[in-house]
Design a protein around this motif. Structure first.
Motif, PDB file in Angstrom:
ATOM      1  N   ARG A 262       0.811  -1.218   0.000  1.00  0.00           N
ATOM      2  CA  ARG A 262       0.000   0.000   0.000  1.00  0.00           C
ATOM      3  C   ARG A 262       0.842   1.264   0.000  1.00  0.00           C
ATOM      4  NH1 ARG A 262      -4.513  -0.425   4.509  1.00  0.00           N
ATOM      5  NH2 ARG A 262      -5.094   1.544   3.524  1.00  0.00           N
ATOM      6  N   ALA A 263       2.012   1.219   0.632  1.00  0.00           N
ATOM      7  CA  ALA A 263       2.867   2.409   0.671  1.00  0.00           C
ATOM      8  C   ALA A 263       3.325   2.784  -0.733  1.00  0.00           C
ATOM      9  CB  ALA A 263       4.068   2.162   1.583  1.00  0.00           C
ATOM     10  N   ALA A 264       3.730   1.787  -1.530  1.00  0.00           N
ATOM     11  CA  ALA A 264       4.166   2.050  -2.905  1.00  0.00           C
ATOM     12  C   ALA A 264       3.008   2.582  -3.741  1.00  0.00           C
ATOM     13  CB  ALA A 264       4.743   0.781  -3.523  1.00  0.00           C
ATOM     14  N   TYR A 265       1.821   2.035  -3.513  1.00  0.00           N
ATOM     15  CA  TYR A 265       0.657   2.512  -4.269  1.00  0.00           C
ATOM     16  C   TYR A 265       0.346   3.973  -3.936  1.00  0.00           C
ATOM     17  CZ  TYR A 265      -4.093   3.128  -5.952  1.00  0.00           C
ATOM     18  OH  TYR A 265      -5.199   3.616  -6.587  1.00  0.00           O
ATOM     19  N   SER A 266       0.530   4.347  -2.673  1.00  0.00           N
ATOM     20  CA  SER A 266       0.256   5.738  -2.281  1.00  0.00           C
ATOM     21  C   SER A 266       1.198   6.698  -3.013  1.00  0.00           C
ATOM     22  CB  SER A 266       0.396   5.904  -0.768  1.00  0.00           C
ATOM     23  OG  SER A 266       1.746   5.795  -0.358  1.00  0.00           O
ATOM     24  N   VAL A 267       2.450   6.279  -3.223  1.00  0.00           N
ATOM     25  CA  VAL A 267       3.398   7.106  -3.971  1.00  0.00           C
ATOM     26  C   VAL A 267       2.983   7.206  -5.433  1.00  0.00           C
ATOM     27  CG1 VAL A 267       5.800   7.354  -4.706  1.00  0.00           C
ATOM     28  CG2 VAL A 267       5.286   6.509  -2.407  1.00  0.00           C
ATOM     29  N   ALA A 268       2.594   6.065  -6.029  1.00  0.00           N
ATOM     30  CA  ALA A 268       2.156   6.058  -7.424  1.00  0.00           C
ATOM     31  C   ALA A 268       0.911   6.926  -7.615  1.00  0.00           C
ATOM     32  CB  ALA A 268       1.873   4.628  -7.870  1.00  0.00           C
ATOM     33  N   LYS A 269      -0.016   6.829  -6.689  1.00  0.00           N
ATOM     34  CA  LYS A 269      -1.247   7.617  -6.766  1.00  0.00           C
ATOM     35  C   LYS A 269      -0.958   9.106  -6.649  1.00  0.00           C
ATOM     36  CE  LYS A 269      -5.879   7.825  -4.696  1.00  0.00           C
ATOM     37  NZ  LYS A 269      -6.756   7.267  -3.632  1.00  0.00           N
ATOM     38  N   TYR A 270      -0.032   9.444  -5.761  1.00  0.00           N
ATOM     39  CA  TYR A 270       0.349  10.852  -5.588  1.00  0.00           C
ATOM     40  C   TYR A 270       0.994  11.389  -6.866  1.00  0.00           C
ATOM     41  CZ  TYR A 270       2.639  14.986  -3.617  1.00  0.00           C
ATOM     42  OH  TYR A 270       3.066  16.274  -3.366  1.00  0.00           O
ATOM     43  N   ALA A 271       1.909  10.604  -7.452  1.00  0.00           N
ATOM     44  CA  ALA A 271       2.574  11.030  -8.690  1.00  0.00           C
ATOM     45  C   ALA A 271       1.566  11.174  -9.829  1.00  0.00           C
ATOM     46  CB  ALA A 271       3.658  10.020  -9.059  1.00  0.00           C
ATOM     47  N   PHE A 272       0.608  10.238  -9.880  1.00  0.00           N
ATOM     48  CA  PHE A 272      -0.427  10.294 -10.921  1.00  0.00           C
ATOM     49  C   PHE A 272      -1.252  11.580 -10.781  1.00  0.00           C
ATOM     50  CE2 PHE A 272      -4.726   9.523 -12.429  1.00  0.00           C
ATOM     51  CZ  PHE A 272      -4.520   8.939 -13.664  1.00  0.00           C
ATOM     52  N   LYS A 273      -1.616  11.912  -9.548  1.00  0.00           N
ATOM     53  CA  LYS A 273      -2.439  13.100  -9.299  1.00  0.00           C
ATOM     54  C   LYS A 273      -1.697  14.382  -9.633  1.00  0.00           C
ATOM     55  CE  LYS A 273      -4.903  15.506  -5.591  1.00  0.00           C
ATOM     56  NZ  LYS A 273      -5.247  15.491  -4.136  1.00  0.00           N
ATOM     57  N   GLU A 274      -0.410  14.442  -9.247  1.00  0.00           N
ATOM     58  CA  GLU A 274       0.370  15.662  -9.460  1.00  0.00           C
ATOM     59  C   GLU A 274       0.877  15.788 -10.891  1.00  0.00           C
ATOM     60  OE1 GLU A 274       0.826  18.116  -7.263  1.00  0.00           O
ATOM     61  OE2 GLU A 274      -0.500  17.038  -5.878  1.00  0.00           O
ATOM     62  N   GLY A 275       1.043  14.670 -11.587  1.00  0.00           N
ATOM     63  CA  GLY A 275       1.521  14.715 -12.961  1.00  0.00           C
ATOM     64  C   GLY A 275       2.961  15.164 -13.093  1.00  0.00           C
ATOM     65  N   ARG A 276       3.755  14.869 -12.077  1.00  0.00           N
ATOM     66  CA  ARG A 276       5.175  15.256 -12.087  1.00  0.00           C
ATOM     67  C   ARG A 276       6.019  14.099 -11.568  1.00  0.00           C
ATOM     68  NH1 ARG A 276       6.374  19.534  -8.406  1.00  0.00           N
ATOM     69  NH2 ARG A 276       4.444  19.158  -7.240  1.00  0.00           N
ATOM     70  N   SER A 277       7.340  14.307 -11.572  1.00  0.00           N
ATOM     71  CA  SER A 277       8.259  13.311 -11.027  1.00  0.00           C
ATOM     72  C   SER A 277       8.792  13.775  -9.680  1.00  0.00           C
ATOM     73  CB  SER A 277       9.429  13.082 -11.994  1.00  0.00           C
ATOM     74  OG  SER A 277       8.970  12.539 -13.213  1.00  0.00           O
TER      75      SER A 277
END
Length: 302
Positions: A262-277
């Motif tokens: 779940r921790a890795a998914y939270s990072v992926a979801k955050y990156a998806f929302k922000e649209g940045r690296s």
């Protein structure tokens, strides 16, 4: 127009029509007599994508669906080769001849793949292995190992994706995390594989030589371990992963249930929302704290 010219045009048309009919019947007999025993009439569509979709729908529940799709792709290629021989060299082959050439191509390809796997086996037996993590919770790695969890957030309608990864050590301490939300991908499986590739690149950049990479994409892990047939649609990405793995001293790939990822998914979801690296070293972002705390059984929450 002279009558003989008219007859010539008619004869030419009839020859073309007969040629097309012959090619169509050859194709039908080829598929029906092949080990796949396909009725090509059922697979007819307005274009290739529609026919391919019909075929995939027929085999999706088969245990060896990936292998069947591979056989089908080789069959399409063989029919195209036969068509070129007819058009450019006026060579007409019988269905059984085409079937023999098809079988030979598949056999040669799989022997070659097995040989490549054998050549890599001394290295891969050391680097690509299963850590045996089958429980639902995140488990700490051994001393000196950095565990990297990877995941992705993917939107089917837009094909946009966000990938995320984070690393923790044997003391369960956060070491590094990162993600990217600027990519696009054709499937969820490909996105999962890309997340692993991005994590490997980050490990190389950060100098992590001994790592465990976990993902909740079980089929991807099995493909990397050569336990199932590789999906041809993502074999280039998996090839990149194997090449990158050779640059590290020790790499283990393991499946982890979603609860432990779940921790890795939270990072992926955050990156998806922000649209940045993003990249975080040592001190992680606030939104990660609760996930990391839960993994180590700390009850305090932000």
């Amino acid at each position: 127009m002279k009558i003989d010219n008219v007859c010539g045009v008619c004869n030419s048309f009839n020859e073309t029509e007969n040629h097309l009919f012959f090619r169509y019947e050859i194709s039908h007999v080829f598929w029906f007599c092949s080990p796949l025993h396909l009725n090509s009439h059922v697979l007819e569509g307005s274009d290739f994508l529609e026919s391919w979709s019909k075929f995939c729908a027929q085999v999706k529940d088969r245990d060896n669906a990936d292998e069947i799709r591979q056989d089908f792709a080789f069959g399409l290629w063989r029919l195209w080769k036969n068509r070129n021989e007819v058009v450019f060299n006026v060579i007409h082959r019988q269905p059984l001849e085409i079937l023999e050439a098809w079988t030979k191509s598949i056999t040669e390809y799989r022997v070659s793949m097995a040989r490549d796997s054998a050549e890599y086996s001394p290295r891969l037996s050391k680097t690509i292995k299963d850590t045996g993590n089958t429980c639902g919770k995140w488990q700490k790695p051994r001393y000196g190992i950095i565990k990297i969890n990877t995941d992705t957030a993917w939107c089917k309608s837009t094909m946009r994706m966000g990938v995320g990864w984070l690393g923790r050590d044997f003391a369960r301490l956060f070491q590094v995390a990162g993600g990217s939300g600027i990519g696009f991908c054709h499937s969820a499986a490909a996105a999962k594989a890309l997340a692993i590739r991005e994590a490997l690149l980050a490990c190389i950049d950060h100098g992590f030589d001994d790592i465990v990479i976990e993902s909740d994409a079980k089929m991807i892990i099995l493909m990397l371990k050569k336990e199932v047939v590789t999906d041809f649609s993502i074999e280039c990405i998996l090839g990149d992963i194997e090449v990158l793995a050779q640059k590290l001293r020790s790499v283990s790939f393991a499946f982890v249930p979603r609860e432990g990822n779940r921790a890795a998914y939270s990072v992926a979801k955050y990156a998806f929302k922000e649209g940045r690296s993003f990249t975080w070293d040592c001190i992680g972002p606030d939104f990660l704290f609760n996930f990391l705390a839960k993994d180590v059984n700390i009850f305090f929450r932000l």
